[in-house]
Design a protein around this motif. Structure first.
Motif, PDB file in Angstrom:
ATOM      1  N   TYR A  49      38.174  60.941 -21.340  1.00  0.00           N
ATOM      2  CA  TYR A  49      37.995  60.633 -19.705  1.00  0.00           C
ATOM      3  C   TYR A  49      38.748  59.191 -19.741  1.00  0.00           C
ATOM      4  CZ  TYR A  49      34.582  64.692 -18.921  1.00  0.00           C
ATOM      5  OH  TYR A  49      33.893  65.518 -18.929  1.00  0.00           O
ATOM      6  N   LYS A  50      39.072  59.116 -18.348  1.00  0.00           N
ATOM      7  CA  LYS A  50      39.806  57.441 -18.330  1.00  0.00           C
ATOM      8  C   LYS A  50      38.083  56.717 -18.162  1.00  0.00           C
ATOM      9  CE  LYS A  50      41.200  54.847 -14.863  1.00  0.00           C
ATOM     10  NZ  LYS A  50      42.538  54.150 -15.107  1.00  0.00           N
ATOM     11  N   ASP A  51      38.331  54.956 -18.494  1.00  0.00           N
ATOM     12  CA  ASP A  51      36.763  54.347 -19.073  1.00  0.00           C
ATOM     13  C   ASP A  51      36.245  54.617 -17.405  1.00  0.00           C
ATOM     14  OD1 ASP A  51      38.132  52.379 -21.360  1.00  0.00           O
ATOM     15  OD2 ASP A  51      37.031  54.309 -21.249  1.00  0.00           O
ATOM     16  N   SER A  52      36.952  53.825 -16.456  1.00  0.00           N
ATOM     17  CA  SER A  52      36.535  54.015 -15.216  1.00  0.00           C
ATOM     18  C   SER A  52      35.398  55.373 -14.115  1.00  0.00           C
ATOM     19  CB  SER A  52      37.628  53.224 -13.828  1.00  0.00           C
ATOM     20  OG  SER A  52      38.424  53.934 -14.325  1.00  0.00           O
ATOM     21  N   VAL A  53      36.154  56.517 -15.641  1.00  0.00           N
ATOM     22  CA  VAL A  53      35.292  57.345 -14.064  1.00  0.00           C
ATOM     23  C   VAL A  53      34.798  57.849 -15.587  1.00  0.00           C
ATOM     24  CG1 VAL A  53      37.202  58.631 -13.485  1.00  0.00           C
ATOM     25  CG2 VAL A  53      36.612  59.015 -15.434  1.00  0.00           C
ATOM     26  N   LYS A  54      34.461  57.453 -16.757  1.00  0.00           N
ATOM     27  CA  LYS A  54      33.008  57.656 -17.572  1.00  0.00           C
ATOM     28  C   LYS A  54      31.232  58.163 -16.909  1.00  0.00           C
ATOM     29  CE  LYS A  54      35.566  57.229 -22.229  1.00  0.00           C
ATOM     30  NZ  LYS A  54      35.728  56.413 -23.298  1.00  0.00           N
ATOM     31  N   GLY A  55      31.284  58.931 -16.764  1.00  0.00           N
ATOM     32  CA  GLY A  55      29.376  59.047 -16.381  1.00  0.00           C
ATOM     33  C   GLY A  55      29.909  59.854 -14.787  1.00  0.00           C
ATOM     34  N   ARG A  56      30.637  59.620 -14.572  1.00  0.00           N
ATOM     35  CA  ARG A  56      31.139  59.677 -13.406  1.00  0.00           C
ATOM     36  C   ARG A  56      31.766  61.061 -12.971  1.00  0.00           C
ATOM     37  NH1 ARG A  56      33.555  57.544  -9.545  1.00  0.00           N
ATOM     38  NH2 ARG A  56      34.957  55.831 -11.037  1.00  0.00           N
ATOM     39  N   PHE A  57      32.798  61.567 -13.353  1.00  0.00           N
ATOM     40  CA  PHE A  57      33.028  62.999 -14.070  1.00  0.00           C
ATOM     41  C   PHE A  57      32.988  63.822 -15.111  1.00  0.00           C
ATOM     42  CE2 PHE A  57      37.787  60.834 -10.981  1.00  0.00           C
ATOM     43  CZ  PHE A  57      36.377  60.503  -9.827  1.00  0.00           C
ATOM     44  N   THR A  58      32.974  65.071 -14.515  1.00  0.00           N
ATOM     45  CA  THR A  58      33.292  66.056 -15.564  1.00  0.00           C
ATOM     46  C   THR A  58      34.040  67.514 -15.728  1.00  0.00           C
ATOM     47  OG1 THR A  58      30.953  65.269 -15.766  1.00  0.00           O
ATOM     48  CG2 THR A  58      31.816  67.747 -16.874  1.00  0.00           C
ATOM     49  N   ILE A  59      34.763  67.178 -16.747  1.00  0.00           N
ATOM     50  CA  ILE A  59      35.750  68.294 -17.303  1.00  0.00           C
ATOM     51  C   ILE A  59      35.584  69.374 -17.797  1.00  0.00           C
ATOM     52  CG2 ILE A  59      36.746  66.909 -19.148  1.00  0.00           C
ATOM     53  CD1 ILE A  59      39.718  68.135 -17.839  1.00  0.00           C
ATOM     54  N   SER A  60      36.240  70.653 -16.968  1.00  0.00           N
ATOM     55  CA  SER A  60      35.388  71.993 -17.756  1.00  0.00           C
ATOM     56  C   SER A  60      36.415  72.866 -17.651  1.00  0.00           C
ATOM     57  CB  SER A  60      33.722  72.268 -16.387  1.00  0.00           C
ATOM     58  OG  SER A  60      34.038  72.789 -15.878  1.00  0.00           O
ATOM     59  N   ARG A  61      35.874  73.829 -18.372  1.00  0.00           N
ATOM     60  CA  ARG A  61      37.379  74.619 -17.918  1.00  0.00           C
ATOM     61  C   ARG A  61      36.586  76.454 -18.496  1.00  0.00           C
ATOM     62  NH1 ARG A  61      42.331  74.036 -22.410  1.00  0.00           N
ATOM     63  NH2 ARG A  61      42.363  76.520 -21.307  1.00  0.00           N
ATOM     64  N   ASP A  62      37.011  77.257 -18.344  1.00  0.00           N
ATOM     65  CA  ASP A  62      36.487  78.662 -17.926  1.00  0.00           C
ATOM     66  C   ASP A  62      38.436  79.086 -17.909  1.00  0.00           C
ATOM     67  OD1 ASP A  62      35.696  81.625 -17.942  1.00  0.00           O
ATOM     68  OD2 ASP A  62      34.739  80.851 -16.010  1.00  0.00           O
ATOM     69  N   ASN A  63      37.838  79.880 -19.503  1.00  0.00           N
ATOM     70  CA  ASN A  63      38.931  80.653 -20.067  1.00  0.00           C
ATOM     71  C   ASN A  63      39.578  81.951 -19.544  1.00  0.00           C
ATOM     72  OD1 ASN A  63      39.935  78.268 -21.270  1.00  0.00           O
ATOM     73  ND2 ASN A  63      39.711  78.468 -23.247  1.00  0.00           N
ATOM     74  N   ALA A  64      38.168  83.208 -19.315  1.00  0.00           N
ATOM     75  CA  ALA A  64      38.081  83.934 -18.318  1.00  0.00           C
ATOM     76  C   ALA A  64      38.555  83.773 -17.236  1.00  0.00           C
ATOM     77  CB  ALA A  64      36.127  84.617 -18.180  1.00  0.00           C
ATOM     78  N   LYS A  65      38.465  82.695 -16.776  1.00  0.00           N
ATOM     79  CA  LYS A  65      38.522  82.654 -15.160  1.00  0.00           C
ATOM     80  C   LYS A  65      40.385  82.241 -15.025  1.00  0.00           C
ATOM     81  CE  LYS A  65      34.567  83.556 -13.243  1.00  0.00           C
ATOM     82  NZ  LYS A  65      33.220  82.874 -12.387  1.00  0.00           N
ATOM     83  N   ASN A  66      41.009  81.403 -16.145  1.00  0.00           N
ATOM     84  CA  ASN A  66      41.703  80.961 -15.859  1.00  0.00           C
ATOM     85  C   ASN A  66      41.890  79.770 -15.044  1.00  0.00           C
ATOM     86  OD1 ASN A  66      43.067  82.869 -17.585  1.00  0.00           O
ATOM     87  ND2 ASN A  66      45.073  84.127 -16.513  1.00  0.00           N
TER      88      ASN A  66
ATOM     89  N   VAL B 158      39.766  75.518 -14.367  1.00  0.00           N
ATOM     90  CA  VAL B 158      40.263  74.328 -15.084  1.00  0.00           C
ATOM     91  C   VAL B 158      39.398  73.383 -13.957  1.00  0.00           C
ATOM     92  CG1 VAL B 158      42.315  73.306 -15.372  1.00  0.00           C
ATOM     93  CG2 VAL B 158      40.110  71.837 -16.399  1.00  0.00           C
ATOM     94  N   HIS B 159      38.360  72.621 -14.181  1.00  0.00           N
ATOM     95  CA  HIS B 159      37.372  71.667 -13.237  1.00  0.00           C
ATOM     96  C   HIS B 159      37.285  70.932 -12.924  1.00  0.00           C
ATOM     97  CE1 HIS B 159      36.645  76.360 -11.397  1.00  0.00           C
ATOM     98  NE2 HIS B 159      35.764  76.421 -12.505  1.00  0.00           N
TER      99      HIS B 159
END
Length: 125
Positions: free
Chosen positions: A60-77, A79-80
């Motif tokens: 993560y970029k430092d300024s978004v740590k703790g506020r943003f969360t990246i995730s992915r679902d490979n079964a559904k192709n 990323v969020h």
């Protein structure tokens, strides 16, 4: 050829939340490192977050740590990017990108091979 389509952008008040999604097609999604970048008004495109092929590692970029969360679902192709406690300085066009060659959660724009068209996020104060 990989196609990426973002969705979920919009207008939100400071302190609010948005969840961005990126749908991928045309390739083997689980083979790609995925990233989110953003470009604010009059600014260069910058790294926001990245996730490894099976989601084990994130960056993560430092300024978004703790506020943003990246995730992915490979079964559904997909990323969020879950964005909480949004600030006016988060206002930007957000892009998802696929890195098909490297094996790390890169922050480097040039290492990404495919890009979506972007989705606008506007945070009002």
């Amino acid at each position: 050829q990989v196609q990426l389509v973002e969705s979920g952008g919009g207008l939100v008040q400071a302190g609010g939340s948005l969840r961005l999604s990126c749908a991928a097609s045309g390739g083997t999604f689980s083979r790609y490192e995925m990233g989110w970048f953003r470009q604010g008004p009059g600014k260069e495109r910058e790294f926001v977050a990245a996730i490894s092929r099976i989601g084990t590692y994130t960056n993560y970029k430092d300024s978004v740590k703790g506020r943003f969360t990246i995730s992915r679902d490979n079964a559904k192709n997909t990323v969020h990017l879950q964005m909480n406690t949004l600030k006016p300085e988060d206002t930007a066009v957000y892009y998802c990108a696929a890195d098909v060659n490297s094996f790390h959660t890169s922050e480097i724009l040039a290492e990404y091979d495919y890009w979506g068209q972007g989705t606008q996020v506007t945070v009002s104060s």
